[in-house]
Design a protein around this motif. Structure first.
Motif, PDB file in Angstrom:
ATOM      1  N   ASP A  53      68.032  54.518   5.422  1.00 55.32           N
ATOM      2  CA  ASP A  53      68.589  55.776   4.937  1.00 55.32           C
ATOM      3  C   ASP A  53      70.042  55.535   4.524  1.00 55.32           C
ATOM      4  O   ASP A  53      70.857  55.057   5.324  1.00 55.32           O
ATOM      5  N   GLU A  55      72.471  57.494   4.138  1.00 61.74           N
ATOM      6  CA  GLU A  55      73.466  58.232   4.923  1.00 61.74           C
ATOM      7  C   GLU A  55      73.610  57.702   6.341  1.00 61.74           C
ATOM      8  O   GLU A  55      74.637  57.934   6.982  1.00 61.74           O
ATOM      9  N   LYS A  56      72.589  56.998   6.846  1.00 61.75           N
ATOM     10  CA  LYS A  56      72.603  56.584   8.249  1.00 61.75           C
ATOM     11  C   LYS A  56      72.802  55.086   8.453  1.00 61.75           C
ATOM     12  O   LYS A  56      72.972  54.637   9.588  1.00 61.75           O
ATOM     13  N   ARG A  57      72.798  54.318   7.382  1.00 64.94           N
ATOM     14  CA  ARG A  57      72.713  52.859   7.558  1.00 64.94           C
ATOM     15  C   ARG A  57      73.965  52.229   8.150  1.00 64.94           C
ATOM     16  O   ARG A  57      73.939  51.061   8.520  1.00 64.94           O
ATOM     17  N   ARG A  59      75.168  53.256  10.952  1.00 65.34           N
ATOM     18  CA  ARG A  59      75.043  53.363  12.410  1.00 65.34           C
ATOM     19  C   ARG A  59      74.932  51.973  13.018  1.00 65.34           C
ATOM     20  O   ARG A  59      74.293  51.076  12.445  1.00 65.34           O
ATOM     21  N   ALA A  79      69.059  59.692   0.931  1.00 68.59           N
ATOM     22  CA  ALA A  79      68.648  60.423   2.131  1.00 68.59           C
ATOM     23  C   ALA A  79      67.572  61.466   1.826  1.00 68.59           C
ATOM     24  O   ALA A  79      66.657  61.686   2.630  1.00 68.59           O
ATOM     25  N   ARG A  83      63.865  61.406   3.639  1.00 66.99           N
ATOM     26  CA  ARG A  83      63.298  62.494   4.444  1.00 66.99           C
ATOM     27  C   ARG A  83      61.847  62.777   4.052  1.00 66.99           C
ATOM     28  O   ARG A  83      61.038  63.203   4.877  1.00 66.99           O
ATOM     29  N   SER A  90      62.887  64.516  12.296  1.00 68.39           N
ATOM     30  CA  SER A  90      64.189  63.880  12.485  1.00 68.39           C
ATOM     31  C   SER A  90      64.010  62.374  12.395  1.00 68.39           C
ATOM     32  O   SER A  90      63.914  61.682  13.411  1.00 68.39           O
ATOM     33  N   GLN A  92      64.573  58.366  11.946  1.00 69.07           N
ATOM     34  CA  GLN A  92      65.574  57.523  12.586  1.00 69.07           C
ATOM     35  C   GLN A  92      66.345  56.650  11.606  1.00 69.07           C
ATOM     36  O   GLN A  92      67.208  55.881  12.002  1.00 69.07           O
ATOM     37  N   GLY A  93      65.991  56.749  10.319  1.00 73.55           N
ATOM     38  CA  GLY A  93      66.813  56.068   9.328  1.00 73.55           C
ATOM     39  C   GLY A  93      66.339  54.713   8.890  1.00 73.55           C
ATOM     40  O   GLY A  93      67.044  54.037   8.132  1.00 73.55           O
TER      41      GLY A  93
END
Length: 259
Positions: A53, A55-57, A59, A79, A83, A90, A92-93
């Motif tokens: 993802d 937006e989440k990468r 993390r 993102a 989805r 939700s 996890q990316g």
């Protein structure tokens, strides 16, 4: 890491198709979530694609996962598109695109194993796979008519159990019986012995059946042992197949633990 934002990208089209697929034998599948992807990487190596993802990468857990992968298999997906692919609300990316292993059928079966006879509910199949792995079973056989082991719902409820098992799908269970060097043990409501009053074998081929119809009559006739789980039949007619399997497998494990 290459970024993708177009819905018309060929990889995105493939991923969308697989996200709604049934996990049929021979098809690639999507693994959704950090845990499943990490277990796959440990046991089978890099996937065909690792999709993060956008937006989440950044993390830490996703960065650590990406750091273990060849850059050539990693892509970052918008993102919004990600989805649409996630198997839960939700996400996890991260998704892995993989081809499930297809183990060869053994000539002889001399180990504790479990036969799934037309178990149709994906949640039950995933829970059964997880229970088998936890109970120390390492080989399972899924009949024609059983939900695909690699469908998204089964993989999600299996929680990584797939990678501890040799999974043989689309099997003719009746034709499998001559390969058994261990007794066939079936659960049944009638003409069966109390699970807790019977000396069960250390190793056997357990067979658990269809949610409504139970174990097929041909398999019941072939069983060396029929077992029933004593319960309050005035309250419920029978137990859920996944629950019944857990009771049987862990009773066997309890009896032979430490021996």
């Amino acid at each position: 890491m290459k970024s993708i934002s177009s819905r018309d990208n060929p990889l995105v089209k493939t991923l969308r198709k697989l996200a709604g697929a049934s996990g049929r034998r021979g098809e690639p599948v999507l693994l959704d979530g950090v845990h499943l992807c990490q277990v796959w990487l440990q046991r089978h190596g890099p996937p065909e694609y690792a999709v993060f993802d956008e937006e989440k990468r950044q993390r830490p857990d996703l960065q650590a996962l990406a750091g273990q992968l060849p850059a050539s298999v990693c892509v970052a997906l918008d993102a919004r598109l990600m989805r649409e692919l996630a198997s839960v609300e939700s996400g996890q990316g991260v998704l892995f695109l993989v081809r499930p292993p297809e183990p060869g059928l053994p000539e002889r079966i001399a180990e504790n194993c479990v036969l799934f006879d037309r178990i149709q509910d994906p949640g039950n199949v995933g829970t059964l796979l997880r229970t088998c792995a936890a109970a120390g079973v390492r080989r399972v056989f899924l009949s024609h008519g059983t939900a695909s082991a690699w469908s998204p719902k089964v993989v999600r409820s299996g929680q990584g159990a797939h990678f501890a098992l040799a999974i043989h799908e689309q099997q003719d269970l009746q034709a499998l019986l001559p390969r058994l060097d261990v007794p066939l043990v079936a659960t049944a409501l009638e003409d069966a012995t109390d699970l807790y009053a019977q000396d069960m074998p250390r190793s056997c081929a357990w067979v658990f059946g269809h949610e409504g119809q139970g174990v097929a009559s041909g398999l019941l006739c072939a069983a060396a042992l029929r077992l029933r789980i004593p319960h309050d039949s005035a309250a419920v007619e029978s137990l859920n197949v996944a629950v019944a399997a857990a009771i049987c497998l862990f009773e066997q494990r309890r009896v032979y633990r430490g021996r």
